[in-house]
Design a protein around this motif. Structure first.
Motif, mmCIF file in Angstrom:
data_model
loop_
_atom_site.group_PDB
_atom_site.id
_atom_site.type_symbol
_atom_site.label_atom_id
_atom_site.label_comp_id
_atom_site.label_asym_id
_atom_site.label_seq_id
_atom_site.Cartn_x
_atom_site.Cartn_y
_atom_site.Cartn_z
ATOM 1 N N TYR A 36 34.607 35.031 39.982
ATOM 2 C CA TYR A 36 35.517 36.434 38.960
ATOM 3 C C TYR A 36 36.318 36.483 38.165
ATOM 4 O O TYR A 36 36.071 35.639 37.145
ATOM 5 C CB TYR A 36 37.059 36.770 39.937
ATOM 6 C CG TYR A 36 36.484 37.417 41.393
ATOM 7 C CD1 TYR A 36 35.369 37.036 42.204
ATOM 8 C CD2 TYR A 36 37.080 38.842 41.892
ATOM 9 C CE1 TYR A 36 35.032 37.313 43.680
ATOM 10 C CE2 TYR A 36 36.259 39.318 42.802
ATOM 11 C CZ TYR A 36 35.538 38.545 43.747
ATOM 12 O OH TYR A 36 34.887 39.084 45.347
ATOM 13 N N ASP A 45 38.586 40.969 38.875
ATOM 14 C CA ASP A 45 37.072 41.373 39.037
ATOM 15 C C ASP A 45 35.989 40.794 39.334
ATOM 16 O O ASP A 45 35.867 39.498 38.789
ATOM 17 C CB ASP A 45 36.468 42.068 38.604
ATOM 18 C CG ASP A 45 37.557 43.330 37.930
ATOM 19 O OD1 ASP A 45 37.312 44.211 37.260
ATOM 20 O OD2 ASP A 45 38.183 44.599 39.598
ATOM 21 N N LEU A 46 34.663 41.068 40.352
ATOM 22 C CA LEU A 46 33.687 39.541 40.266
ATOM 23 C C LEU A 46 32.572 39.808 39.534
ATOM 24 O O LEU A 46 32.127 40.872 38.475
ATOM 25 C CB LEU A 46 33.071 40.224 41.858
ATOM 26 C CG LEU A 46 31.641 39.747 41.937
ATOM 27 C CD1 LEU A 46 31.493 38.776 42.397
ATOM 28 C CD2 LEU A 46 30.744 41.352 42.855
ATOM 29 N N THR A 49 27.990 36.201 41.458
ATOM 30 C CA THR A 49 28.199 35.180 43.045
ATOM 31 C C THR A 49 26.263 34.691 43.534
ATOM 32 O O THR A 49 25.683 35.404 42.591
ATOM 33 C CB THR A 49 28.469 35.805 44.505
ATOM 34 O OG1 THR A 49 27.326 36.540 44.489
ATOM 35 C CG2 THR A 49 29.438 36.621 44.371
#
Length: 114
Positions: A36, A45-46, A49
Motif C-alpha cells: 500500500y 491506498d492499495l 497484491t
C-alpha cells in the motif's frame, strides 16, 4: 509477525526503484502479501497484491509500470517500480494478510522529483 521493508529513496521522474519486504515470525504459505502507499494528507491506498500462487492485482494507477513478485522460500515480496511519476511519491507499506488480520511493515519513503 515482523515485516522489514527496504529500497525506497529519491528518484527522478521516469526512473525506477525496487522495494523489498522480508517477513518473519510465521509461515506465509497461505497468505496474501502486498503493498500500500500513503501520500501526505491522503488515505493509505492499495498498490498491488500477490497470492502464494502468484496471482497479482494492481491499482489502475500503476498497471503497466509496477510489478509485484514474491520469493516464497525467502518470505519476501518485491515491488519493481518503473516509469515513476511525481504522483507516486508516498510512504510505501508492505503487508501480509493472515486470516482476518493485516500485519504492516514500517514503511519506506519513495520520492519522485527532479
Amino acid at each position: 509477525v515482523q515485516l522489514q521493508a527496504s529500497g525506497g529513496g529519491l528518484v527522478q521522474p521516469g526512473g525506477s526503484l525496487r522495494l523489498s519486504c522480508a517477513a518473519s515470525g510465521s509461515a506465509f504459505s497461505r497468505d496474501v502479501m502486498g503493498w500500500y502507499r500513503q501520500a501526505p494528507g491522503k488515505e493509505r491506498d492499495l498498490v498491488a497484491t500477490i497470492t502464494f500462487g502468484g496471482t497479482t492485482n494492481y491499482a489502475d494507477s500503476v498497471k503497466g509500470r509496477f510489478t509485484i513478485s514474491r520469493d516464497n522460500a525467502k518470505n519476501t515480496v518485491y515491488l519493481q517500480m518503473n516509469s515513476l511519476k511525481p504522483e507516486d511519491t508516498a510512504v510505501y507499506y508492505c503487508y501480509v494478510k493472515k486470516g482476518s488480520i493485516n500485519y504492516w511493515g514500517q514503511g519506506t519513503q519513495v520520492t519522485v522529483s527532479s
